[in-house]
Design a protein around this motif. Sequence first.
Motif, short mmCIF file in Angstrom:
data_model
loop_
_atom_site.label_atom_id
_atom_site.label_comp_id
_atom_site.label_asym_id
_atom_site.label_seq_id
_atom_site.Cartn_x
_atom_site.Cartn_y
_atom_site.Cartn_z
N PRO A 36 -5.72 0.70 -0.57
CA PRO A 36 -6.02 -0.34 0.44
C PRO A 36 -4.80 -1.18 0.80
CG PRO A 36 -6.78 -1.04 -1.71
CD PRO A 36 -6.30 0.37 -1.88
N VAL A 37 -4.95 -1.97 1.84
CA VAL A 37 -3.94 -2.95 2.20
C VAL A 37 -3.97 -4.07 1.16
CG1 VAL A 37 -3.19 -4.60 3.94
CG2 VAL A 37 -4.18 -2.42 4.65
N VAL A 87 -4.18 -9.63 -20.50
CA VAL A 87 -5.17 -9.97 -19.48
C VAL A 87 -5.02 -9.06 -18.27
CG1 VAL A 87 -5.98 -11.76 -17.90
CG2 VAL A 87 -5.32 -12.36 -20.24
N VAL A 88 -6.16 -8.55 -17.77
CA VAL A 88 -6.17 -7.75 -16.54
C VAL A 88 -7.23 -8.33 -15.60
CG1 VAL A 88 -5.43 -5.64 -17.70
CG2 VAL A 88 -7.87 -6.08 -17.44
N SER A 113 0.84 -1.20 0.00
CA SER A 113 0.00 0.00 0.00
C SER A 113 0.88 1.25 0.00
CB SER A 113 -0.92 0.00 1.23
OG SER A 113 -1.70 1.16 1.29
N ARG A 114 1.91 1.25 0.81
CA ARG A 114 2.81 2.40 0.89
C ARG A 114 3.57 2.61 -0.41
NH1 ARG A 114 5.95 1.49 6.49
NH2 ARG A 114 7.14 3.29 5.71
N MET A 115 3.96 1.53 -1.06
CA MET A 115 4.69 1.67 -2.33
C MET A 115 3.78 2.22 -3.43
SD MET A 115 7.84 -0.81 -2.91
CE MET A 115 7.01 -2.29 -3.47
N GLU A 116 2.52 1.78 -3.43
CA GLU A 116 1.61 2.31 -4.45
C GLU A 116 1.35 3.80 -4.22
OE1 GLU A 116 -2.99 1.56 -5.63
OE2 GLU A 116 -1.59 -0.07 -6.07
N GLY A 118 -2.42 -9.15 -4.91
CA GLY A 118 -3.33 -8.03 -5.19
C GLY A 118 -2.58 -6.82 -5.70
N PHE A 119 -1.43 -6.55 -5.12
CA PHE A 119 -0.60 -5.43 -5.57
C PHE A 119 -0.18 -5.62 -7.02
CE2 PHE A 119 3.80 -3.74 -6.00
CZ PHE A 119 3.53 -2.39 -5.86
N CYS A 120 0.29 -6.82 -7.36
CA CYS A 120 0.73 -7.09 -8.73
C CYS A 120 -0.42 -6.97 -9.72
CB CYS A 120 1.35 -8.49 -8.82
SG CYS A 120 2.93 -8.65 -7.96
N GLU A 121 -1.59 -7.49 -9.36
CA GLU A 121 -2.75 -7.40 -10.27
C GLU A 121 -3.14 -5.95 -10.51
OE1 GLU A 121 -4.96 -11.69 -9.28
OE2 GLU A 121 -5.70 -9.83 -8.38
N HIS A 122 -3.12 -5.14 -9.45
CA HIS A 122 -3.51 -3.75 -9.59
C HIS A 122 -2.50 -2.98 -10.44
CE1 HIS A 122 -4.86 0.27 -7.66
NE2 HIS A 122 -5.69 -0.08 -8.64
#
Length: 419
Positions: free
Chosen positions: A296-297, A401-402, A214-217, A302-306
Amino acid sequence: MDTFALIVEIAAALLTLGGVAYGLIALVAARGFGSEGRAPEQNKDSGSSGETRAASPDAPGISVLKPLKGVDARLYAGLVSHCRQEYAGEMELVFGVSSLEDEAVAQIARLRVEFPQVSIRVVECPLRLGTNGKVSNLAQMLPHAKFEHVVVNDADIAVSPKYLQRVMECFATGDIAGPEKQVLRSAQDDKSKKISVGLVTTPYLGVAQGGLWSRMEALGIATDFMAGVLTARKLEGGIKFGLGSTLATTKTALAAIGGFEALVDQLADDYEMGVRMARAGLGVELAHEVVATTVPVYSLRGFCEHQLRWARSTRDSRRAGYAGLGVTYVLPWAMLTVLASGGALWSISLLSMALLVRVAVALNVGVGVLRDGQVLRDLWLLPLRDCFAMFFWVWSYASDVVVWRGERFRLRNGVLERV
């Protein structure tokens, strides 16, 4: 030294120099944007206790359209911030949900009790007009909007009490694209005439909810993404796209680009709206008003998908610009140069210069323009964050693909197709 290693060393060094040049342009762009108007103090939680001002007949009415789906921790605080606007004109909040059974409906009921002076309505949007559910809801909400001017932003956006006032001030920089104005101008029009403003958008920062990802995003939004937006604005002589943080427009301008219905299959609907406005001869303005979104956390997956969804969306939206994005990853290229040169003194000097420029961009954009204090806290994460960003840039070309809200789609020239 073998030939391959030499080629890698020279290529990495040249790309580092390109990244340094980009950073210098970004610094000039940030300085220029800041000098055009005072960067307003943004309030993440919009804790103002002020009441809505009495309506003025001179200020146009505004319909704020907010599609909702579910509830998160900061949703209500963002909704409250829209009710505490110090705007002189009339305003209404129009919420759209796919079903009246949605959890968000209870939050809207609570909002009505707390702010009885604000016009609040709920529109049920039962139809799925395309793969983009948010835009599908917007298409069904628009006919219920009372006013010509409409403002759309993401569900979790939190704004300052001056938000609507500052956004609407941007329409004063040119002719307003309303029913009394000619929306499309021919190429033979007098060039001295101001272009009709069709869309106003805003910079934004991300409020990290905790955890490394979350902080990196949030750090990437403040120091990389928004730096890119300001640089594009500088190089292209103005902004030619929209950001989901704010899409302020008019019903007439929307009609000129085919309405929300034309965007129901677009992943980057906000970006595409701005592109189509510009193509229609309408101006796009970036307001000097910063809003906040929630990051979000995340789990690592989840981070990679986003990040991949963002990357592939940008790739399809700005193909040439996205290909050139690789040059901007100055720290990874500088570190590769040091490795390829075997730690040569000149490469370490180049790395020092790259780090100086990268930090300067982060501070000038993240802190100077956005007033994001998280940047100071997480500045040490910049090298790691930039290495991840470069990895996602490369990986984005591996597939179309997303994953969005748990559903898998294939992206074809910006259009979503179910897998």
